[in-house]
Design a protein around this motif. Sequence first.
Motif, PDB file in Angstrom:
ATOM      1  N   PRO A 195       0.772  -1.186   0.005  1.00 12.12           N
ATOM      2  CA  PRO A 195      -0.070  -0.023  -0.106  1.00 12.12           C
ATOM      3  C   PRO A 195       1.069   1.329  -0.067  1.00 12.12           C
ATOM      4  O   PRO A 195       0.613   2.118   1.083  1.00 12.12           O
ATOM      5  N   ARG A 196       1.596   1.386  -1.007  1.00 13.68           N
ATOM      6  CA  ARG A 196       2.559   2.592  -0.975  1.00 13.68           C
ATOM      7  C   ARG A 196       1.649   3.480  -2.165  1.00 13.68           C
ATOM      8  O   ARG A 196       0.672   3.276  -2.444  1.00 13.68           O
ATOM      9  N   PHE A 197       2.559   4.549  -2.746  1.00 15.18           N
ATOM     10  CA  PHE A 197       1.753   5.415  -3.651  1.00 15.18           C
ATOM     11  C   PHE A 197       1.649   4.917  -5.127  1.00 15.18           C
ATOM     12  O   PHE A 197       0.780   5.732  -5.827  1.00 15.18           O
TER      13      PHE A 197
ATOM     14  N   TYR B 204      -1.778  -7.562  -7.423  1.00 11.30           N
ATOM     15  CA  TYR B 204      -1.455  -8.597  -6.721  1.00 11.30           C
ATOM     16  C   TYR B 204      -0.666  -8.791  -5.488  1.00 11.30           C
ATOM     17  O   TYR B 204       0.417  -8.043  -5.625  1.00 11.30           O
ATOM     18  N   GLU B 205      -1.362  -9.036  -4.256  1.00 14.30           N
ATOM     19  CA  GLU B 205      -0.288  -8.907  -3.298  1.00 14.30           C
ATOM     20  C   GLU B 205      -0.485 -10.127  -2.576  1.00 14.30           C
ATOM     21  O   GLU B 205      -1.636 -10.726  -2.103  1.00 14.30           O
ATOM     22  N   LEU B 206       0.594 -10.739  -1.796  1.00 11.46           N
ATOM     23  CA  LEU B 206       0.598 -11.942  -1.088  1.00 11.46           C
ATOM     24  C   LEU B 206       0.098 -11.640   0.404  1.00 11.46           C
ATOM     25  O   LEU B 206      -0.470 -12.649   0.956  1.00 11.46           O
TER      26      LEU B 206
ATOM     27  N   THR C 244       6.720  -4.606 -11.876  1.00 10.99           N
ATOM     28  CA  THR C 244       7.385  -5.600 -10.674  1.00 10.99           C
ATOM     29  C   THR C 244       8.272  -4.576  -9.880  1.00 10.99           C
ATOM     30  O   THR C 244       9.451  -4.516 -10.431  1.00 10.99           O
ATOM     31  N   PHE C 245       7.867  -3.837  -8.847  1.00 14.06           N
ATOM     32  CA  PHE C 245       8.666  -3.004  -8.231  1.00 14.06           C
ATOM     33  C   PHE C 245       9.390  -3.790  -7.159  1.00 14.06           C
ATOM     34  O   PHE C 245       8.784  -3.821  -6.033  1.00 14.06           O
ATOM     35  N   ASP C 246      10.772  -3.948  -6.893  1.00 15.51           N
ATOM     36  CA  ASP C 246      11.009  -4.374  -5.646  1.00 15.51           C
ATOM     37  C   ASP C 246      10.460  -5.555  -5.007  1.00 15.51           C
ATOM     38  O   ASP C 246      10.321  -5.310  -3.695  1.00 15.51           O
TER      39      ASP C 246
HETATM   40  C1  LIG Z   1       9.755  -4.846  -0.653  1.00 17.31           C
HETATM   41  S1  LIG Z   1       7.803  -4.968  -0.858  1.00 17.31           S
HETATM   42  C2  LIG Z   1       7.897  -3.825  -2.252  1.00 17.31           C
HETATM   43  C3  LIG Z   1       6.420  -3.290  -2.497  1.00 17.31           C
HETATM   44  C4  LIG Z   1       6.084  -2.286  -3.390  1.00 17.31           C
HETATM   45  N1  LIG Z   1       6.186  -2.958  -4.810  1.00 17.31           N
HETATM   46  C5  LIG Z   1       7.070  -1.091  -3.368  1.00 17.31           C
HETATM   47  O1  LIG Z   1       7.886  -0.793  -4.353  1.00 17.31           O
HETATM   48  O2  LIG Z   1       7.006  -0.253  -2.507  1.00 17.31           O
HETATM   49  C6  LIG Z   1       7.719  -6.440  -1.707  1.00 17.31           C
HETATM   50  C7  LIG Z   1       6.132  -6.900  -1.641  1.00 17.31           C
HETATM   51  O3  LIG Z   1       5.975  -8.009  -2.634  1.00 17.31           O
HETATM   52  C8  LIG Z   1       5.115  -8.905  -1.871  1.00 17.31           C
HETATM   53  N2  LIG Z   1       5.184 -10.241  -2.153  1.00 17.31           N
HETATM   54  C9  LIG Z   1       6.087 -11.067  -1.847  1.00 17.31           C
HETATM   55  N3  LIG Z   1       5.995 -12.396  -2.593  1.00 17.31           N
HETATM   56  C10 LIG Z   1       4.925 -12.299  -3.549  1.00 17.31           C
HETATM   57  C11 LIG Z   1       4.218 -13.120  -4.481  1.00 17.31           C
HETATM   58  N4  LIG Z   1       4.500 -14.445  -4.732  1.00 17.31           N
HETATM   59  N5  LIG Z   1       3.072 -12.484  -4.990  1.00 17.31           N
HETATM   60  C12 LIG Z   1       2.677 -11.210  -4.767  1.00 17.31           C
HETATM   61  N6  LIG Z   1       3.300 -10.344  -3.808  1.00 17.31           N
HETATM   62  C13 LIG Z   1       4.384 -10.766  -3.142  1.00 17.31           C
HETATM   63  C14 LIG Z   1       5.422  -8.663  -0.085  1.00 17.31           C
HETATM   64  O4  LIG Z   1       4.366  -9.002   0.479  1.00 17.31           O
HETATM   65  C15 LIG Z   1       5.674  -7.063  -0.280  1.00 17.31           C
HETATM   66  O5  LIG Z   1       4.505  -6.257  -0.151  1.00 17.31           O
END
Ligand SMILES: C[S@@+](CC[C@H](N)C(=O)[O-])C[C@H]1O[C@@H](n2cnc3c(N)ncnc32)[C@H](O)[C@@H]1O
Length: 186
Positions: free
Chosen positions: A14-16, A33-35, A76-78
């Motif tokens: 939930p960022r921006f 999509y979020e885990l 796919t960011f980070d």
């Molecule tokens: C470091 S955070 C980055 C969040 C965001 N993309 C950002 O750049 O601020 C990584 C995110 O990937 C999610 N994640 C990890 N494995 C995943 C999967 N298999 N499918 C979807 N999301 C996943 C985590 O729950 C977490 O919210």
Amino acid sequence: MPKARSWLMLGAAPRFALTTLAEAYPRSTFHGYELSRLAVERARARVLDAGLTNVEIFDRRAEELPGRGDYSLVLTFDCLHDMTRPDAAAAAIRRALAEDGTWLVKEIRCDDTWAGNRRNPDAGMFLGFSIASCMSSALSEPDGAGLGTIGLPRERLSSWRTMPASHGSRSTTSMTPPTSTTKSNP
Ligand SMILES: C[S@@+](CC[C@H](N)C(=O)[O-])C[C@H]1O[C@@H](n2cnc3c(N)ncnc32)[C@H](O)[C@@H]1O
């Protein structure tokens, strides 16, 4: 940015980024999509607060993407290095992309050797993050890939992009500290 019709963000914490993009492109639809269930709840609350009707957040993992070629842009960011099965996620993304779709990857810039990573003055900090957070996630299931914060160099990402898929791919890559950004166009 391309004129996208249907966008997808994986690891949609939930960022921006997602809400900002959805506001900027009101005629496009956005799926996240979020885990993490907590992250899903917060992301949905952020979408509601912003009054957006073109965003839907799914409580699903990246590997579960339907392979219909629906998405014109996948972001796919980070997050790939946090996944237990990033290779399976990459294959699912390839199937989910439209014929003329683009996959934009932002990952932490790193090397595929220990010696290379040691040249990075921030390596110690990244390894600390990795142990405290990223690897806990990436090793949280049996046979988890465990890549971690500096575990996804460009070479490994490139090997996934050349995996068999429904269509071929060409790509451009640019590296900007401290992250690497890769764009892949089928
Ligand atoms: C470091 S955070 C980055 C969040 C965001 N993309 C950002 O750049 O601020 C990584 C995110 O990937 C999610 N994640 C990890 N494995 C995943 C999967 N298999 N499918 C979807 N999301 C996943 C985590 O729950 C977490 O919210």
